[in-house]
Structures are given as structure tokens and as C-alpha cells.
Design a protein around this motif. Structure first.
Motif, PDB file in Angstrom:
ATOM      1  N   MET A   1       7.880 -18.100  -1.407  1.00 37.18           N
ATOM      2  CA  MET A   1       7.331 -18.594  -2.599  1.00 37.18           C
ATOM      3  C   MET A   1       6.237 -17.571  -3.161  1.00 37.18           C
ATOM      4  SD  MET A   1       4.737 -21.693  -2.620  1.00 37.18           S
ATOM      5  CE  MET A   1       3.398 -20.812  -1.710  1.00 37.18           C
ATOM      6  N   TYR A   2       6.746 -17.345  -4.366  1.00 36.46           N
ATOM      7  CA  TYR A   2       5.784 -16.515  -5.248  1.00 36.46           C
ATOM      8  C   TYR A   2       4.690 -17.075  -5.694  1.00 36.46           C
ATOM      9  CZ  TYR A   2       3.759 -13.991  -9.321  1.00 36.46           C
ATOM     10  OH  TYR A   2       3.074 -13.490 -10.243  1.00 36.46           O
ATOM     11  N   THR A   3       3.595 -16.408  -5.497  1.00 39.02           N
ATOM     12  CA  THR A   3       2.135 -16.686  -5.853  1.00 39.02           C
ATOM     13  C   THR A   3       1.620 -15.688  -6.595  1.00 39.02           C
ATOM     14  OG1 THR A   3       1.885 -18.027  -3.856  1.00 39.02           O
ATOM     15  CG2 THR A   3      -0.093 -17.408  -4.873  1.00 39.02           C
ATOM     16  N   GLU A   4       0.615 -15.955  -7.618  1.00 36.93           N
ATOM     17  CA  GLU A   4       0.236 -14.724  -8.592  1.00 36.93           C
ATOM     18  C   GLU A   4      -0.984 -14.324  -7.733  1.00 36.93           C
ATOM     19  OE1 GLU A   4      -2.196 -14.364 -12.937  1.00 36.93           O
ATOM     20  OE2 GLU A   4      -1.334 -16.497 -12.336  1.00 36.93           O
ATOM     21  N   ASN A   5      -1.329 -13.069  -7.869  1.00 40.97           N
ATOM     22  CA  ASN A   5      -2.545 -12.366  -7.415  1.00 40.97           C
ATOM     23  C   ASN A   5      -3.206 -11.658  -8.570  1.00 40.97           C
ATOM     24  OD1 ASN A   5      -4.229 -10.692  -6.288  1.00 40.97           O
ATOM     25  ND2 ASN A   5      -3.342 -10.172  -4.395  1.00 40.97           N
ATOM     26  N   LYS A   6      -4.353 -12.093  -8.961  1.00 41.74           N
ATOM     27  CA  LYS A   6      -4.883 -11.568 -10.110  1.00 41.74           C
ATOM     28  C   LYS A   6      -5.157 -10.054  -9.957  1.00 41.74           C
ATOM     29  CE  LYS A   6      -6.048 -16.129 -12.155  1.00 41.74           C
ATOM     30  NZ  LYS A   6      -7.277 -16.874 -12.793  1.00 41.74           N
ATOM     31  N   ASN A   7      -5.236  -9.708  -8.932  1.00 41.09           N
ATOM     32  CA  ASN A   7      -5.867  -8.162  -8.596  1.00 41.09           C
ATOM     33  C   ASN A   7      -4.542  -7.072  -8.998  1.00 41.09           C
ATOM     34  OD1 ASN A   7      -8.370  -8.786  -7.820  1.00 41.09           O
ATOM     35  ND2 ASN A   7      -7.724  -9.238  -5.780  1.00 41.09           N
ATOM     36  N   LEU A   8      -3.266  -7.721  -8.994  1.00 32.68           N
ATOM     37  CA  LEU A   8      -2.021  -7.049  -9.020  1.00 32.68           C
ATOM     38  C   LEU A   8      -1.653  -7.075 -10.699  1.00 32.68           C
ATOM     39  CD1 LEU A   8      -0.244  -8.132  -5.870  1.00 32.68           C
ATOM     40  CD2 LEU A   8      -2.084  -6.620  -6.211  1.00 32.68           C
ATOM     41  N   LYS A   9      -1.261  -5.568 -10.918  1.00 35.38           N
ATOM     42  CA  LYS A   9      -0.878  -5.517 -12.539  1.00 35.38           C
ATOM     43  C   LYS A   9       0.389  -5.745 -12.362  1.00 35.38           C
ATOM     44  CE  LYS A   9      -0.310  -1.295 -13.876  1.00 35.38           C
ATOM     45  NZ  LYS A   9      -0.389   0.224 -14.261  1.00 35.38           N
ATOM     46  N   LEU A  10       0.742  -6.746 -13.674  1.00 39.15           N
ATOM     47  CA  LEU A  10       2.054  -7.089 -14.067  1.00 39.15           C
ATOM     48  C   LEU A  10       2.302  -7.129 -15.549  1.00 39.15           C
ATOM     49  CD1 LEU A  10       2.867 -10.300 -12.264  1.00 39.15           C
ATOM     50  CD2 LEU A  10       4.071  -8.006 -11.944  1.00 39.15           C
ATOM     51  N   PRO A  11       3.418  -6.728 -16.064  1.00 37.44           N
ATOM     52  CA  PRO A  11       3.904  -6.691 -17.188  1.00 37.44           C
ATOM     53  C   PRO A  11       3.612  -8.152 -17.904  1.00 37.44           C
ATOM     54  CG  PRO A  11       5.758  -5.773 -16.161  1.00 37.44           C
ATOM     55  CD  PRO A  11       4.654  -6.246 -15.281  1.00 37.44           C
ATOM     56  N   GLY A  12       2.959  -8.263 -19.038  1.00 39.12           N
ATOM     57  CA  GLY A  12       2.633  -9.457 -19.765  1.00 39.12           C
ATOM     58  C   GLY A  12       3.858 -10.302 -20.150  1.00 39.12           C
ATOM     59  N   ASN A  13       4.810  -9.613 -20.651  1.00 34.68           N
ATOM     60  CA  ASN A  13       6.158 -10.228 -21.114  1.00 34.68           C
ATOM     61  C   ASN A  13       6.985 -10.469 -19.948  1.00 34.68           C
ATOM     62  OD1 ASN A  13       8.245 -11.013 -22.334  1.00 34.68           O
ATOM     63  ND2 ASN A  13       8.580  -9.377 -23.495  1.00 34.68           N
ATOM     64  N   PRO A  14       7.112 -11.921 -19.605  1.00 38.33           N
ATOM     65  CA  PRO A  14       8.267 -12.051 -18.594  1.00 38.33           C
ATOM     66  C   PRO A  14       9.676 -11.730 -18.442  1.00 38.33           C
ATOM     67  CG  PRO A  14       7.657 -14.177 -19.955  1.00 38.33           C
ATOM     68  CD  PRO A  14       6.710 -13.228 -20.222  1.00 38.33           C
ATOM     69  N   ASP A  15       9.985 -11.532 -19.774  1.00 33.97           N
ATOM     70  CA  ASP A  15      11.438 -10.965 -20.016  1.00 33.97           C
ATOM     71  C   ASP A  15      11.465  -9.513 -19.904  1.00 33.97           C
ATOM     72  OD1 ASP A  15      12.091 -13.527 -20.817  1.00 33.97           O
ATOM     73  OD2 ASP A  15      11.492 -13.350 -23.072  1.00 33.97           O
ATOM     74  N   THR A  16      10.325  -8.726 -19.554  1.00 35.42           N
ATOM     75  CA  THR A  16      10.416  -7.518 -19.294  1.00 35.42           C
ATOM     76  C   THR A  16      11.711  -7.295 -18.301  1.00 35.42           C
ATOM     77  OG1 THR A  16       8.085  -7.084 -19.574  1.00 35.42           O
ATOM     78  CG2 THR A  16       9.614  -5.476 -18.184  1.00 35.42           C
ATOM     79  N   ILE A  17      12.774  -6.178 -18.760  1.00 39.43           N
ATOM     80  CA  ILE A  17      13.939  -6.023 -17.720  1.00 39.43           C
ATOM     81  C   ILE A  17      13.583  -5.175 -16.602  1.00 39.43           C
ATOM     82  CG2 ILE A  17      15.886  -5.032 -17.806  1.00 39.43           C
ATOM     83  CD1 ILE A  17      16.166  -5.764 -21.000  1.00 39.43           C
ATOM     84  N   ILE A  18      13.981  -5.352 -15.564  1.00 41.37           N
ATOM     85  CA  ILE A  18      14.028  -4.965 -14.170  1.00 41.37           C
ATOM     86  C   ILE A  18      15.312  -4.715 -13.703  1.00 41.37           C
ATOM     87  CG2 ILE A  18      11.612  -5.438 -13.827  1.00 41.37           C
ATOM     88  CD1 ILE A  18      12.695  -7.710 -11.837  1.00 41.37           C
ATOM     89  N   PHE A 150      -3.567  -2.951  -2.283  1.00 44.49           N
ATOM     90  CA  PHE A 150      -3.719  -2.037  -3.219  1.00 44.49           C
ATOM     91  C   PHE A 150      -3.050  -0.630  -2.529  1.00 44.49           C
ATOM     92  CE2 PHE A 150      -7.324  -3.340  -5.810  1.00 44.49           C
ATOM     93  CZ  PHE A 150      -6.477  -4.299  -6.757  1.00 44.49           C
ATOM     94  N   PRO A 151      -3.353  -0.394  -1.411  1.00 46.39           N
ATOM     95  CA  PRO A 151      -2.603   1.190  -0.671  1.00 46.39           C
ATOM     96  C   PRO A 151      -1.237   1.067  -1.016  1.00 46.39           C
ATOM     97  CG  PRO A 151      -4.176   0.228   0.642  1.00 46.39           C
ATOM     98  CD  PRO A 151      -3.981  -0.782  -0.200  1.00 46.39           C
ATOM     99  N   PHE A 152      -0.576  -0.270  -1.058  1.00 40.69           N
ATOM    100  CA  PHE A 152       1.005  -0.300  -1.288  1.00 40.69           C
ATOM    101  C   PHE A 152       1.311  -0.424  -2.756  1.00 40.69           C
ATOM    102  CE2 PHE A 152      -0.624  -2.281   2.547  1.00 40.69           C
ATOM    103  CZ  PHE A 152       0.202  -1.447   3.711  1.00 40.69           C
ATOM    104  N   LEU A 153       0.367  -0.146  -3.688  1.00 40.21           N
ATOM    105  CA  LEU A 153       0.904  -0.151  -5.004  1.00 40.21           C
ATOM    106  C   LEU A 153       0.255   0.821  -5.838  1.00 40.21           C
ATOM    107  CD1 LEU A 153       0.098  -4.180  -5.496  1.00 40.21           C
ATOM    108  CD2 LEU A 153       2.382  -2.962  -5.672  1.00 40.21           C
ATOM    109  N   PHE A 154       0.101   1.910  -4.943  1.00 38.93           N
ATOM    110  CA  PHE A 154      -0.415   3.375  -5.673  1.00 38.93           C
ATOM    111  C   PHE A 154       0.663   4.228  -5.176  1.00 38.93           C
ATOM    112  CE2 PHE A 154      -4.100   0.962  -6.478  1.00 38.93           C
ATOM    113  CZ  PHE A 154      -4.694   1.523  -7.635  1.00 38.93           C
ATOM    114  N   LYS A 155       1.079   5.364  -5.843  1.00 42.65           N
ATOM    115  CA  LYS A 155       1.968   6.405  -5.329  1.00 42.65           C
ATOM    116  C   LYS A 155       1.669   7.523  -6.162  1.00 42.65           C
ATOM    117  CE  LYS A 155       6.270   5.669  -4.374  1.00 42.65           C
ATOM    118  NZ  LYS A 155       7.714   5.322  -4.189  1.00 42.65           N
ATOM    119  N   ARG A 156       2.110   8.730  -5.694  1.00 43.24           N
ATOM    120  CA  ARG A 156       1.902  10.001  -6.247  1.00 43.24           C
ATOM    121  C   ARG A 156       2.465  10.115  -7.586  1.00 43.24           C
ATOM    122  NH1 ARG A 156       3.765  13.831  -1.687  1.00 43.24           N
ATOM    123  NH2 ARG A 156       5.207  11.980  -1.499  1.00 43.24           N
TER     124      ARG A 156
END
Length: 233
Positions: A1-18, A150-156
């Protein structure tokens, strides 16, 4: 189940292509199992996955002087965090084809951030979160540790070309031993918008992919990559 985490950054447009670039065997596994594979975070090629930048690590060491379990907690956590990586881009990426597919026989799933959110089953035993990766200088910049993800959402910065967005979950509540990763229930029809075939693949390969999907009763649109279209002069 997807749950929103407001600490995590996401594109504002749900139609953003991935995109997800993968070989045929992994694609078939996705279709047959109707489950998306999420890799254990410390099994990625990048040894820095789930670790901290130098300024953050210095602060954590100070905290750990009086609380040694604090550092051990983060080390153990790398074994309990599982991740599925996707690439944000309006268009195909030549670099992604080169890195994630071999022998001219890979393919790419095109989806959107909105589709990804909707693809996970509400009855799943673990919660899926989605966050965009930040690329920083690990020698100079600080990684916050007030959110466990957070440690898993930062990279070099050397990985900036990946433009990565991640599905991320913590399997600790399941009290299980994760080897390479886990598979989670996924609504494939919601997840996949279109399939692109490797730009250097032969026509038989596209036909094979279409035939396999027909046998499995999927009817996704399948296109040959635009990167090898006819030259007009």
C-alpha cells in the motif's frame, strides 16, 4: 500500500513520466508474478547506499559516544530497507539503455508517478513510500537523519544522470530475513503505460515480446525505441 510521507520529495505533477529499463527475463517475471521486485538496499552496486555524508557521520559519531546502539541501528537498517529504482525523464535515455540492458535485447517500461502510486495493493503487509533522490557532495554536504529514509534518498553527485525516483519500504515489521530483496503485489495494468523495445533490437525481438504478452493476456502498447529511427537528409 502506498502511503504519503511529507518528508520525501516528489514531483508535483502526477503525470511526470518515469522509466524502468530491464532485460526480458525480469520483465517476464514481473508479468508472470504480478509482483514488483524491490532490492535490499545494501545489495546495490554503489557501496554508499544507505550511508551518510562525512559531515553527518561526524555528528552521528558524537551522538553514538553515549549511545552506541544509535550507530548500530543505522547499520542494521540497510538490510531491512528495500528499494525499486525508476528514472525520471520526459524522453528515453540513451545512457539508461547502455547501463541497464545488454545484448540489444532489453526493454523499457514507461509509467508515471501517479500510476506508480496507484499500482500497489492496499492489503500488502508492508507500506510503500515514494521519494525523489537528491544528489550531493558527500564530503561537504549534510544529510538530515530526522527521517529514517533520508540516508536512502541521497546519492553522490556522480550519479546525477540517473534522475532517480525510488519506491522504498521498511521490512522490519515483517520480522523476516531478506536475502537479495522481496517482491510486492502490483497491479501491472495500472503500472505500465507503454513498452519500448531496445533501439538496436531486431524485428523478431519486438514480435516475441508482443507474442509473450498476448499469451499472458496483456495488451500494452509496444513501440520500438525512437533512438534508432530513420535518418532524414
Amino acid at each position: 500500500m502506498y502511503t504519503e510521507n511529507k518528508n520525501l520529495k516528489l514531483p508535483g505533477n502526477p503525470d511526470t513520466i518515469i522509466w524502468k529499463y530491464l532485460d526480458l527475463s525480469k520483465f517476464l517475471d514481473l508479468l508472470l508474478s504480478k509482483k514488483m521486485f524491490m532490492s535490499r538496499s545494501d545489495k546495490f552496486e554503489d557501496q554508499y547506499e544507505g550511508t551518510f555524508s562525512e559531515p553527518t557521520y561526524e555528528e552521528i559519531k558524537q551522538i553514538a559516544v553515549n549511545n552506541p546502539e544509535f550507530l548500530n541501528y543505522y547499520k542494521q537498517r540497510r538490510k531491512n530497507i528495500v528499494i525499486s529504482s525508476w528514472h525520471i525523464n520526459e524522453y528515453e535515455s540513451f545512457a539508461m539503455w547502455q547501463i541497464f540492458t545488454k545484448n540489444n535485447e532489453g526493454l523499457a517500461i514507461q509509467s508515471t508517478v501517479g500510476r506508480l502510486k496507484e499500482a500497489f495493493h492496499a492489503e500488502d503487509r508492508i507500506t510503500q513510500y515514494i521519494g525523489e533522490v537528491d544528489y550531493i557532495d558527500y564530503k561537504k554536504e549534510y544529510i538530515p537523519f530526522d527521517d529514517d529514509f533520508f540516508p536512502f534518498l541521497f546519492k553522490r553527485k556522480s550519479f546525477q544522470y540517473e534522475k532517480e525516483i525510488r519506491v522504498i519500504s521498511d521490512v522490519t515489521p515483517l520480522n523476516l530475513s531478506v536475502n537479495e530483496g522481496i517482491k510486492i503485489q502490483t497491479d501491472i495494468q495500472k503500472l505500465i503505460e507503454k513498452i519500448y523495445i531496445h533501439p538496436k533490437s531486431e524485428n523478431w525481438y519486438k514480435k516475441l515480446v508482443i507474442e509473450l504478452m498476448d499469451k499472458l493476456e496483456f495488451n500494452f502498447s509496444v513501440e520500438k525505441s525512437d533512438l534508432e529511427s530513420d535518418i532524414l537528409i
